[in-house]
Write a protein that holds these residues in place. Sequence first.
Motif, PDB file in Angstrom:
ATOM      1  N   ARG A 142       0.833  -1.205   0.000  1.00 45.04           N
ATOM      2  CA  ARG A 142       0.000   0.000   0.000  1.00 45.04           C
ATOM      3  C   ARG A 142       0.863   1.248   0.000  1.00 45.04           C
ATOM      4  NH1 ARG A 142      -5.398  -1.071   1.436  1.00 45.04           N
ATOM      5  NH2 ARG A 142      -5.728   1.119   0.854  1.00 45.04           N
ATOM      6  N   VAL A 143       2.042   1.160   0.596  1.00 48.54           N
ATOM      7  CA  VAL A 143       2.942   2.314   0.598  1.00 48.54           C
ATOM      8  C   VAL A 143       3.409   2.606  -0.835  1.00 48.54           C
ATOM      9  CG1 VAL A 143       5.098   3.280   1.484  1.00 48.54           C
ATOM     10  CG2 VAL A 143       3.691   1.818   2.954  1.00 48.54           C
ATOM     11  N   ARG A 144       3.792   1.555  -1.575  1.00 41.50           N
ATOM     12  CA  ARG A 144       4.212   1.773  -2.959  1.00 41.50           C
ATOM     13  C   ARG A 144       3.069   2.337  -3.796  1.00 41.50           C
ATOM     14  NH1 ARG A 144       4.695  -3.195  -4.794  1.00 41.50           N
ATOM     15  NH2 ARG A 144       2.732  -3.115  -5.924  1.00 41.50           N
ATOM     16  N   ALA A 145       1.856   1.812  -3.600  1.00 41.00           N
ATOM     17  CA  ALA A 145       0.717   2.268  -4.400  1.00 41.00           C
ATOM     18  C   ALA A 145       0.509   3.767  -4.258  1.00 41.00           C
ATOM     19  CB  ALA A 145      -0.545   1.516  -3.980  1.00 41.00           C
ATOM     20  N   GLN A 146       0.779   4.319  -3.077  1.00 41.27           N
ATOM     21  CA  GLN A 146       0.612   5.753  -2.868  1.00 41.27           C
ATOM     22  C   GLN A 146       1.872   6.521  -3.251  1.00 41.27           C
ATOM     23  OE1 GLN A 146      -0.836   6.849   1.028  1.00 41.27           O
ATOM     24  NE2 GLN A 146      -0.294   9.003   0.785  1.00 41.27           N
ATOM     25  N   ARG A 147       3.026   5.976  -2.901  1.00 41.00           N
ATOM     26  CA  ARG A 147       4.292   6.687  -3.137  1.00 41.00           C
ATOM     27  C   ARG A 147       4.676   6.683  -4.607  1.00 41.00           C
ATOM     28  NH1 ARG A 147       7.665   9.450  -4.115  1.00 41.00           N
ATOM     29  NH2 ARG A 147       9.740   9.798  -3.249  1.00 41.00           N
ATOM     30  N   LEU A 148       4.535   5.546  -5.274  1.00 39.22           N
ATOM     31  CA  LEU A 148       4.946   5.400  -6.675  1.00 39.22           C
ATOM     32  C   LEU A 148       3.862   4.653  -7.453  1.00 39.22           C
ATOM     33  CD1 LEU A 148       8.676   4.306  -6.197  1.00 39.22           C
ATOM     34  CD2 LEU A 148       7.885   6.537  -6.983  1.00 39.22           C
ATOM     35  N   PRO A 149       2.734   5.289  -7.712  1.00 39.78           N
ATOM     36  CA  PRO A 149       1.642   4.586  -8.390  1.00 39.78           C
ATOM     37  C   PRO A 149       2.035   4.058  -9.762  1.00 39.78           C
ATOM     38  CG  PRO A 149       1.221   6.964  -8.274  1.00 39.78           C
ATOM     39  CD  PRO A 149       2.376   6.687  -7.377  1.00 39.78           C
ATOM     40  N   ARG A 150       3.075   4.613 -10.365  1.00 37.54           N
ATOM     41  CA  ARG A 150       3.504   4.121 -11.685  1.00 37.54           C
ATOM     42  C   ARG A 150       4.354   2.852 -11.589  1.00 37.54           C
ATOM     43  NH1 ARG A 150       7.170   8.072 -10.313  1.00 37.54           N
ATOM     44  NH2 ARG A 150       9.388   7.708 -10.802  1.00 37.54           N
ATOM     45  N   ALA A 151       4.763   2.484 -10.386  1.00 37.91           N
ATOM     46  CA  ALA A 151       5.590   1.285 -10.206  1.00 37.91           C
ATOM     47  C   ALA A 151       4.672   0.069 -10.187  1.00 37.91           C
ATOM     48  CB  ALA A 151       6.389   1.390  -8.912  1.00 37.91           C
ATOM     49  N   GLU A 152       4.541  -0.575 -11.328  1.00 38.69           N
ATOM     50  CA  GLU A 152       3.570  -1.659 -11.482  1.00 38.69           C
ATOM     51  C   GLU A 152       4.163  -3.021 -11.147  1.00 38.69           C
ATOM     52  OE1 GLU A 152       0.645  -0.957 -15.004  1.00 38.69           O
ATOM     53  OE2 GLU A 152       2.663  -0.454 -15.726  1.00 38.69           O
ATOM     54  N   ARG A 153       3.270  -3.924 -10.827  1.00 38.41           N
ATOM     55  CA  ARG A 153       3.592  -5.344 -10.671  1.00 38.41           C
ATOM     56  C   ARG A 153       2.657  -6.085 -11.610  1.00 38.41           C
ATOM     57  NH1 ARG A 153       1.939  -9.150  -6.385  1.00 38.41           N
ATOM     58  NH2 ARG A 153       3.544 -10.757  -6.107  1.00 38.41           N
ATOM     59  N   ARG A 183       4.074 -13.170 -10.981  1.00 34.43           N
ATOM     60  CA  ARG A 183       4.111 -11.734 -11.250  1.00 34.43           C
ATOM     61  C   ARG A 183       5.534 -11.204 -11.055  1.00 34.43           C
ATOM     62  NH1 ARG A 183      -0.743 -12.724  -8.466  1.00 34.43           N
ATOM     63  NH2 ARG A 183      -2.593 -12.076  -9.635  1.00 34.43           N
ATOM     64  N   THR A 184       5.767 -10.046 -11.631  1.00 33.90           N
ATOM     65  CA  THR A 184       7.066  -9.395 -11.472  1.00 33.90           C
ATOM     66  C   THR A 184       6.858  -7.888 -11.471  1.00 33.90           C
ATOM     67  OG1 THR A 184       9.324  -9.242 -12.358  1.00 33.90           O
ATOM     68  CG2 THR A 184       7.541  -9.287 -13.961  1.00 33.90           C
ATOM     69  N   SER A 185       7.739  -7.172 -10.815  1.00 34.71           N
ATOM     70  CA  SER A 185       7.669  -5.719 -10.848  1.00 34.71           C
ATOM     71  C   SER A 185       8.246  -5.199 -12.158  1.00 34.71           C
ATOM     72  CB  SER A 185       8.423  -5.116  -9.655  1.00 34.71           C
ATOM     73  OG  SER A 185       9.771  -5.543  -9.666  1.00 34.71           O
ATOM     74  N   VAL A 186       7.837  -4.000 -12.533  1.00 34.20           N
ATOM     75  CA  VAL A 186       8.349  -3.332 -13.729  1.00 34.20           C
ATOM     76  C   VAL A 186       9.356  -2.283 -13.285  1.00 34.20           C
ATOM     77  CG1 VAL A 186       7.757  -1.909 -15.719  1.00 34.20           C
ATOM     78  CG2 VAL A 186       6.187  -3.712 -14.959  1.00 34.20           C
ATOM     79  N   PRO A 187      10.593  -2.352 -13.763  1.00 31.03           N
ATOM     80  CA  PRO A 187      11.607  -1.377 -13.350  1.00 31.03           C
ATOM     81  C   PRO A 187      11.150   0.057 -13.603  1.00 31.03           C
ATOM     82  CG  PRO A 187      12.648  -3.191 -14.493  1.00 31.03           C
ATOM     83  CD  PRO A 187      11.166  -3.386 -14.652  1.00 31.03           C
TER      84      PRO A 187
END
Length: 438
Positions: A172-183, A319-323
């Motif tokens: 949830r922290v990533r979703a708010q901090r870096l919404p463009r950082a997809e998985r 799943r994997t994260s997108v750099p």
Amino acid sequence: MSANKSPHVIVAGGGIGGLALANGLRKAGVSVAVYERDRHRTDRVQGFRIHINPSGSRALHGLLPEAAYQAFIVSAGKGATRFGFVTEQMKELLNLDSEATEGERDEVDRHYGISRITLRQILLAELGAVVQYDKAITGYAELPDGRVEAYFADGSSAIGDVLVGADGGTSRVRAQRLPRAERVETGIVTVAGKFTLTDESRRRLAPKFLASPLAVMPPKGCGMFIAPHEFDRPDPRYSGIGGNDGAAALVPGALFDNTQPYVFWAYAAKRGDYPGELESLDATQLHDMVNRLTAGWAPELRELVGGSETDTITLIPIRTSVPVPQWETTNVTLLGDAIHSMTPFRGIGANVALRDAQLLCRKLVAAANGEQPLLAAIHDYEAQMIEYGFAAVRDSLTAAEQTVSDNSVGRAIGRTVFRVAEAVPPLKRKMFAGFGSE
């Protein structure tokens, strides 16, 4: 944070990376609190043995109190440094262990294997009231005075100078901090199951499945990972770790008495190579499907899959994260799967998270000691973490794609290379010296 005040660090998430960071900060005298979504410290009695490589071991050595690190050393080791490759007919391709590929190293700079449960309990042992349970983070706010306030599902909140999102792949922290950082989905799907180990069932199972993890390499299109999970028990020599704050050292022995050991397996293939719509299948149908897909495999593998309890069969999309490129630094940062979630096909995710924890701890301690401004310290951490973290993501994705490759010629060449390396130990040492490392 004023220039003469040490930061208070909030860690959202009590997994391996977050707890390792908290241990390191506590050891250095930096104020830290961990907020964990589990309701109790013994909730996570699950997972199989994980591989800790020399990088992960060095991180644990630097972050943990000495007694806790020694508890890790004593608890690790069973099948720790071995990994095998076989064909779908159980023909041996390659056997790796640290002695065969690296020679003897000192205690810290070695490979280990440990139950995920036991490692988590060692990481919790000294933290006591530092960890608060039933605190699932829902978001945060940056306050006018420069601090950050974290909000939890139970309606409570906590204020600190730094917030570290260590809350896993669905952060949830990533979703708010870096919404463009997809998985994202990789297009690879595994069907996993567990073969429960009893005195009777052990006799039906090939001894190789009980000795160490294995990778099964069919001619093309799929693969299987197999790992025994025997539960470690607390070592009486280290029953005293946990300090005087009431923290128990490790999971009570009675908990292990009620926890059945098992052999875990996971069949992997591209989604399009499975028959039908996978999400529409129940556990029985998934089990029947894998039995059909492995019908021509060796009897030992057929027994493992067919003898597993149907209620343990699970569908797991990989799943994997997108750099993402470097972002503007604030006092909210990320660690481990929360930022660089990777496929499990190289088995290095926990080690990369431990590397994060060690680096971030070092930088936050430097800021606390006045050696570096806080935001500059976090920026340095993020710049390095982005580089090695997403390199590990790419390597893990490549390994996943190779596992399910339809290139039968390439797979045949790979199997031949493994056989040659197994027959020539010096060549094996040279070729696989970095196996299991990021």
